[in-house]
Enzyme design. Structure first.
Site, PDB file in Angstrom:
ATOM      1  NE  ARG A   1      10.695   6.555  -7.425  1.00  0.00           N
ATOM      2  CZ  ARG A   1      11.742   5.821  -7.050  1.00  0.00           C
ATOM      3  NH1 ARG A   1      11.606   4.507  -6.902  1.00  0.00           N
ATOM      4  NH2 ARG A   1      12.929   6.389  -6.840  1.00  0.00           N
TER       5      ARG A   1
ATOM      6  CD  GLU B   1      11.642   1.784 -11.441  1.00  0.00           C
ATOM      7  OE1 GLU B   1      12.257   2.511 -10.666  1.00  0.00           O
ATOM      8  OE2 GLU B   1      11.392   0.570 -11.199  1.00  0.00           O
TER       9      GLU B   1
ATOM     10  CG  ASP C   1       9.833   2.388  -3.932  1.00  0.00           C
ATOM     11  OD1 ASP C   1      10.656   1.999  -4.784  1.00  0.00           O
ATOM     12  OD2 ASP C   1       9.437   1.695  -2.972  1.00  0.00           O
TER      13      ASP C   1
ATOM     14  NE  ARG D   1       7.901  -1.468  -8.740  1.00  0.00           N
ATOM     15  CZ  ARG D   1       8.765  -0.922  -9.607  1.00  0.00           C
ATOM     16  NH1 ARG D   1       8.527  -0.977 -10.908  1.00  0.00           N
ATOM     17  NH2 ARG D   1       9.872  -0.361  -9.170  1.00  0.00           N
TER      18      ARG D   1
ATOM     19  CG  HIS E   1      13.050   1.482  -1.098  1.00  0.00           C
ATOM     20  ND1 HIS E   1      14.211   0.950  -0.627  1.00  0.00           N
ATOM     21  CD2 HIS E   1      13.101   1.385  -2.446  1.00  0.00           C
ATOM     22  CE1 HIS E   1      14.965   0.561  -1.649  1.00  0.00           C
ATOM     23  NE2 HIS E   1      14.317   0.803  -2.772  1.00  0.00           N
TER      24      HIS E   1
ATOM     25  CD1 TRP F   1      18.862   2.325   2.569  1.00  0.00           C
ATOM     26  CD2 TRP F   1      18.424   1.152   0.699  1.00  0.00           C
ATOM     27  NE1 TRP F   1      19.127   3.136   1.515  1.00  0.00           N
ATOM     28  CE2 TRP F   1      18.874   2.429   0.348  1.00  0.00           C
ATOM     29  CE3 TRP F   1      18.081   0.233  -0.291  1.00  0.00           C
ATOM     30  CZ2 TRP F   1      18.998   2.838  -0.977  1.00  0.00           C
ATOM     31  CZ3 TRP F   1      18.182   0.606  -1.624  1.00  0.00           C
ATOM     32  CH2 TRP F   1      18.644   1.926  -1.945  1.00  0.00           C
TER      33      TRP F   1
ATOM     34  CD  GLU G   1       8.096   0.485  -6.161  1.00  0.00           C
ATOM     35  OE1 GLU G   1       9.146  -0.145  -6.241  1.00  0.00           O
ATOM     36  OE2 GLU G   1       7.861   1.543  -6.809  1.00  0.00           O
TER      37      GLU G   1
ATOM     38  CD  GLU H   1      12.077  -2.576  -5.943  1.00  0.00           C
ATOM     39  OE1 GLU H   1      13.129  -2.265  -5.345  1.00  0.00           O
ATOM     40  OE2 GLU H   1      11.385  -1.771  -6.596  1.00  0.00           O
TER      41      GLU H   1
ATOM     42  CE1 TYR I   1      13.341   4.652  -3.645  1.00  0.00           C
ATOM     43  CE2 TYR I   1      15.572   3.843  -3.910  1.00  0.00           C
ATOM     44  CZ  TYR I   1      14.325   4.090  -4.426  1.00  0.00           C
ATOM     45  OH  TYR I   1      14.067   3.799  -5.731  1.00  0.00           O
TER      46      TYR I   1
END
Ligand code: CS2
Ligand code: MG
Length: 409
Positions: A147, A346, A217, A290, A219, A409, A243, A269, A159
């Site tokens: 990643r 992951e 990601d 995820r 995010h 975030w 992602e 996630e 991030y």
């Protein structure tokens, strides 16, 4: 067999963890992870004050019945705290059942569907040379999928970019939750990020070639049309996945992204139940699920979710950052090995103090993880060591845009 004790152990070796330890009258114990980053004590209290009293005297073998009892008798369903608490109980019971059967948990879940579990690691850099070094470090550590996260000119903190990139022999460490009395404020600007990122992936492909699976990601920070535009701009670099490209509470938002790009999408996630995925899965709007076992009601619920996803050829991409404890990671690995629609796992490596508290038996060889062959999950908790690291308040950062608006975030 009867449950005679259930202990909630909150410990903070390298970071905070919430672990449930269930003990039976036949001397078997099972562990479950209930860690919810930045809100750990909420789950610890939910378990201690509301769930533990319900477990004493129950038959630990009745896992499905216990799951349904905890989900339905609470009346108030779903949500991160409830589902992390249920997950902790569920995984601990599967640990006990597999130990009672004298086999590693994956055997109870139907046996191995593969010889190993492809893992991806987190490389990052404040600039290209640092990013390249970080990718090389992860290739040297044995990762075969990477990643990529990077700083963005004009933004102070982004991030996924490690404070210490690990090039000087130090461990690669990116722990987003800071042990500070209040959440740290970070800045964000989506247009700068979208201008910068394609060039980074072009450089990485030029440096490392076309084959290395690369993940990124987003995010949760882009609007649907921004996510569509970035997904399209990244197509030439053949990402394994993009992602959390946009917040997915509104699942239909992904229709717009799908209309514009073929970059594979991974989401989930921050989801807690199969209900959060209904439209995403039914309409083929994602390619990877995820969720973490720890945040989605445990093995019992995750297996049903992944079975549903399998009908749509959607694969697993289980969440595995350091705020999922070694117990939660082990649970994920047993599931990863047994399910058919496995995609990737992951794997952020835990710190030395965490490995003192949690004695694990899973292995990582040449890019592949394996849960090991010990009965149960294969993880034991050293309670004396855990007691040496009391809980420390910690918060995840939050974002503000240039004009001061709070942003994802
Ligand atoms: C991230 C996480 O690993 C990931 O994909 O999105 O690191 C996430 O930021 C943390 O789990 C938050 O606690
Ligand atoms: Mg993520």
């Amino acid at each position: 067999m009867k449950i005679i004790a259930a202990d909630v152990i909150v410990s903070s070796p390298d970071r905070n963890f919430v672990t449930l330890k269930i003990t039976t009258d036949e001397g078997l114990t099972g562990l479950g992870d209930g860690t919810l980053n930045g809100r750990e004590l909420a789950v610890a209290s939910y378990l201690t004050d509301h769930v533990v009293p319900l477990l004493i005297g129950r038959d630990p073998h009745r896992i499905e019945d216990t799951w349904q009892f905890l989900y339905r008798s609470a009346y108030w369903r779903r949500g991160p705290v409830t589902m992390a608490a249920i997950a902790a109980v569920d995984v601990a019971l599967w640990d006990i059942k597999a130990k009672a059967a004298g086999m590693p948990l994956y055997q109870l879940l139907g046996g191995a569907s593969r010889t190993g579990i492809m893992a991806y690691g987190h490389a990052s850099g404040r600039d290209l040379p640092e990013l390249f070094d970080s990718i090389r470090l992860h290739l040297d550590l044995g990762y075969r999928s990477i990643r990529v996260q990077t700083s963005v000119p004009g933004i102070n903190a982004v991030y996924g970019v490690a404070a210490q990139p690990g090039v000087d022999g130090k461990r690669y460490d990116y722990e987003p939750a800071q042990r500070t009395p209040l959440p740290a404020e970070e800045d964000w600007d989506t247009r700068s990020y979208m201008r910068h990122l394609p060039g980074v992936f072009e450089a990485v492909r030029n440096e490392f070639g076309p084959e290395l699976p690369l993940l990124h990601d987003g995010h949760h920070r882009m609007t649907p049309i921004q996510a569509a535009k970035l997904g399209k701009a990244l197509e030439p670099y053949d990402l394994f996945w993009l992602e959390d490209c946009t917040p997915a509470e509104n699942q239909e938002a992904l229709r717009l992204v799908r209309q514009h790009t073929t970059t594979p999408l991974a989401i989930g996630e921050v989801f807690n139940t199969v209900w959060d995925y209904q439209t995403l899965i039914r309409e083929q709007l994602i390619d990877y699920v995820r969720s973490a076992v720890t945040h989605t009601g445990g093995i019992t619920a995750m297996r049903k979710l992944l079975d549903f996803a399998a009908q749509y050829q959607i694969k697993s991409g289980i969440h595995g950052p350091t705020d999922i404890s070694p117990v939660g990671m082990a649970a994920a690995l047993h599931l990863d090995l047994a399910i058919h629609n496995f995609g990737i796992q992951e794997y952020m490596q835990h710190g030395a103090l965490t490995n003192e508290v949690f004695r694990q038996s899973f292995s990582f060889t040449d890019g592949y993880l394996h849960p090991g062959e010990r009965p149960g999950l294969g993880v034991e908790l050293d309670e004396e060591a855990a007691a040496r690291f009391p809980y420390q308040p910690a918060y995840l950062p939050f974002n503000r845009l240039k004009d001061g608006t709070v942003h994802d975030w």
